[in-house]
Design a protein around this motif. Structure first.
Motif, short mmCIF file in Angstrom:
data_model
loop_
_atom_site.label_atom_id
_atom_site.label_comp_id
_atom_site.label_asym_id
_atom_site.label_seq_id
_atom_site.Cartn_x
_atom_site.Cartn_y
_atom_site.Cartn_z
N SER A 100 0.96 -1.33 -0.04
CA SER A 100 0.00 -0.11 -0.17
C SER A 100 0.82 1.22 0.07
CB SER A 100 -0.93 0.01 1.25
OG SER A 100 -0.34 0.66 2.38
N ALA A 101 0.34 2.38 -0.29
CA ALA A 101 1.05 3.70 -0.22
C ALA A 101 1.25 4.34 1.27
CB ALA A 101 0.42 4.58 -1.39
N ASN A 102 0.69 3.63 1.98
CA ASN A 102 0.46 4.17 3.57
C ASN A 102 1.78 3.74 4.35
OD1 ASN A 102 -1.97 5.94 4.37
ND2 ASN A 102 -2.72 3.95 3.13
N GLY A 103 2.99 4.65 4.29
CA GLY A 103 4.11 4.39 4.90
C GLY A 103 5.46 5.09 4.04
N TRP A 104 6.61 4.81 4.82
CA TRP A 104 7.57 5.49 4.03
C TRP A 104 8.84 4.28 4.04
CZ3 TRP A 104 6.75 9.44 1.31
CH2 TRP A 104 5.77 10.54 1.81
N TYR A 105 9.61 4.25 3.01
CA TYR A 105 10.37 3.09 2.70
C TYR A 105 11.83 3.71 2.27
CZ TYR A 105 11.34 -1.37 0.71
OH TYR A 105 11.81 -2.72 0.28
N PHE A 106 12.85 3.52 2.83
CA PHE A 106 14.52 4.00 2.61
C PHE A 106 14.94 2.49 2.02
CE2 PHE A 106 18.57 5.26 4.04
CZ PHE A 106 18.89 5.90 3.01
N ARG A 107 15.65 2.18 1.03
CA ARG A 107 16.32 1.36 0.31
C ARG A 107 17.63 1.58 -0.03
NH1 ARG A 107 13.86 -1.86 -4.46
NH2 ARG A 107 12.35 -2.62 -3.03
N VAL A 108 18.75 0.88 0.38
CA VAL A 108 20.08 1.05 -0.02
C VAL A 108 20.82 -0.05 -0.39
CG1 VAL A 108 22.56 1.53 0.82
CG2 VAL A 108 20.38 2.90 1.93
N CYS A 109 21.52 -0.12 -1.55
CA CYS A 109 21.94 -1.36 -2.27
C CYS A 109 23.29 -1.72 -1.96
CB CYS A 109 21.70 -1.17 -3.53
SG CYS A 109 20.04 -1.06 -4.54
N ARG A 110 23.65 -2.94 -1.81
CA ARG A 110 24.64 -3.66 -1.46
C ARG A 110 25.16 -4.08 -2.98
NH1 ARG A 110 22.79 -7.48 3.06
NH2 ARG A 110 23.19 -8.82 1.45
N PRO A 111 26.36 -4.70 -3.22
CA PRO A 111 26.80 -5.26 -4.61
C PRO A 111 25.77 -6.65 -4.88
CG PRO A 111 28.60 -4.89 -3.29
CD PRO A 111 27.52 -4.51 -2.51
N ASP A 112 25.24 -7.03 -3.85
CA ASP A 112 24.43 -8.59 -4.03
C ASP A 112 23.10 -8.33 -3.71
OD1 ASP A 112 25.17 -8.01 -1.51
OD2 ASP A 112 25.27 -10.23 -1.00
N ALA A 113 22.78 -7.20 -3.24
CA ALA A 113 21.26 -7.25 -2.53
C ALA A 113 21.06 -5.78 -2.11
CB ALA A 113 21.18 -8.32 -1.53
N ALA A 114 19.95 -5.69 -1.60
CA ALA A 114 19.31 -4.38 -1.03
C ALA A 114 18.72 -4.61 0.18
CB ALA A 114 18.20 -3.69 -2.11
N VAL A 115 18.93 -3.60 0.96
CA VAL A 115 18.54 -3.57 2.57
C VAL A 115 17.41 -2.57 2.62
CG1 VAL A 115 18.99 -3.37 4.96
CG2 VAL A 115 20.53 -4.59 3.29
N SER A 116 16.39 -2.59 3.50
CA SER A 116 15.42 -1.57 3.53
C SER A 116 15.15 -1.34 5.04
CB SER A 116 14.06 -1.98 2.86
OG SER A 116 14.25 -2.19 1.65
N ALA A 117 14.99 -0.07 5.32
CA ALA A 117 14.18 0.35 6.58
C ALA A 117 12.76 1.22 6.37
CB ALA A 117 15.07 1.56 7.22
N ALA A 118 11.88 0.62 6.89
CA ALA A 118 10.45 1.07 6.68
C ALA A 118 9.67 1.14 7.72
CB ALA A 118 9.79 0.19 5.37
N VAL A 119 8.42 2.00 7.53
CA VAL A 119 7.69 2.16 8.51
C VAL A 119 5.98 2.35 8.06
CG1 VAL A 119 7.55 4.77 8.67
CG2 VAL A 119 6.82 3.50 10.68
N ASN A 120 5.13 1.55 8.49
CA ASN A 120 3.95 1.51 7.91
C ASN A 120 3.03 2.60 8.88
OD1 ASN A 120 4.23 -0.87 6.47
ND2 ASN A 120 3.85 -1.95 8.40
N MET A 121 2.47 3.48 8.23
CA MET A 121 1.55 4.60 8.87
C MET A 121 0.82 5.00 8.03
SD MET A 121 4.61 7.57 9.01
CE MET A 121 3.61 8.93 9.97
N ALA A 122 -0.56 5.66 8.48
CA ALA A 122 -1.48 6.02 7.78
C ALA A 122 -1.05 7.44 7.30
CB ALA A 122 -2.91 5.96 8.47
N LEU A 123 -0.95 7.75 6.21
CA LEU A 123 -0.85 9.20 5.76
C LEU A 123 -1.86 9.87 5.32
CD1 LEU A 123 2.29 8.29 3.27
CD2 LEU A 123 2.22 8.53 5.73
N ASP A 124 -1.61 11.27 5.31
CA ASP A 124 -2.64 12.35 5.44
C ASP A 124 -2.09 13.23 4.27
OD1 ASP A 124 -4.40 14.57 5.75
OD2 ASP A 124 -4.60 14.27 7.90
#
Length: 197
Positions: A100-124
């Protein structure tokens, strides 16, 4: 300097009403994207610079007031989707599982994969959100409105975008001629720092 000036393209508008808390008379950028499949997403395009894509700690921040809560969208990125695995970083307006579009998601890539830090929240759609993504050399952290909402160890080396044809963008991903995952809304005070804040 001027070599890093952003270009407003595909309908992105400069000088819109800002209104961020404490922003005074500062103006903002309007991204009229609806994610309707039309393509040609409005965005600010900053030409590729090695200094903005170094294999080193960095911080990206911006204020965002979303206009659309119906589709996953990318408000900021410097990521190469033309290689596998991908290189660089990005933000999504989206939940932790991108369902869904309710939240924010930050992704950073390694040479072999990607890692994410994210939060679910109802946006306004009438609220501003201050978003900050930090890579400190070992860990990625997502801040929303000044609060550390998620972090994750990168568990490997950072793989920055190294393709001179892929710009840093605010308003959509930069891959492809027309961009992808256009983000709709108002954005202000976007900044990139070559260190972890």
């Amino acid at each position: 300097g001027a070599v890093a000036n952003g270009l407003y393209i595909e309908g992105a508008l400069h000088g819109e009403w800002g209104g961020i808390p404490g922003g005074g008379s500062d103006t903002a950028a309007w991204m009229p994207n609806l994610n309707d499949g039309w393509g040609g997403y409005a965005r600010v395009r900053i030409p590729y610079l090695a200094e903005l894509n170094a294999n080193a700690p960095f911080t990206v921040e911006f204020w965002a007031m979303p206009a659309n809560l119906n589709a996953i969208a990318c408000p900021a990125a410097s990521v190469d989707f033309n290689v596998n695995p991908r290189h660089g970083w990005l933000f999504y307006q989206g939940s932790s599982d991108l369902s869904s579009a309710n939240g924010w998601y930050f992704r950073v890539c390694r040479p072999d994969a990607a890692v994410s830090a994210a939060v679910n929240m109802a946006l306004d759609t009438s609220q501003w959100y201050h978003l900050v993504g930090v890579y400190d050399g070992t860990t990625i952290t997502l801040y929303v409105n000044g609060a550390n909402v998620a972090s994750a160890p990168l568990a490997g080396a950072y793989a920055p975008n190294t393709d001179p044809s892929v710009p840093m963008t605010f308003g959509s991903r930069g891959d492809g001629v027309l961009g992808n995952y256009g983000w709709g809304g108002t954005m202000a005070q976007a900044a990139y720092y070559g260190k972890a804040l």
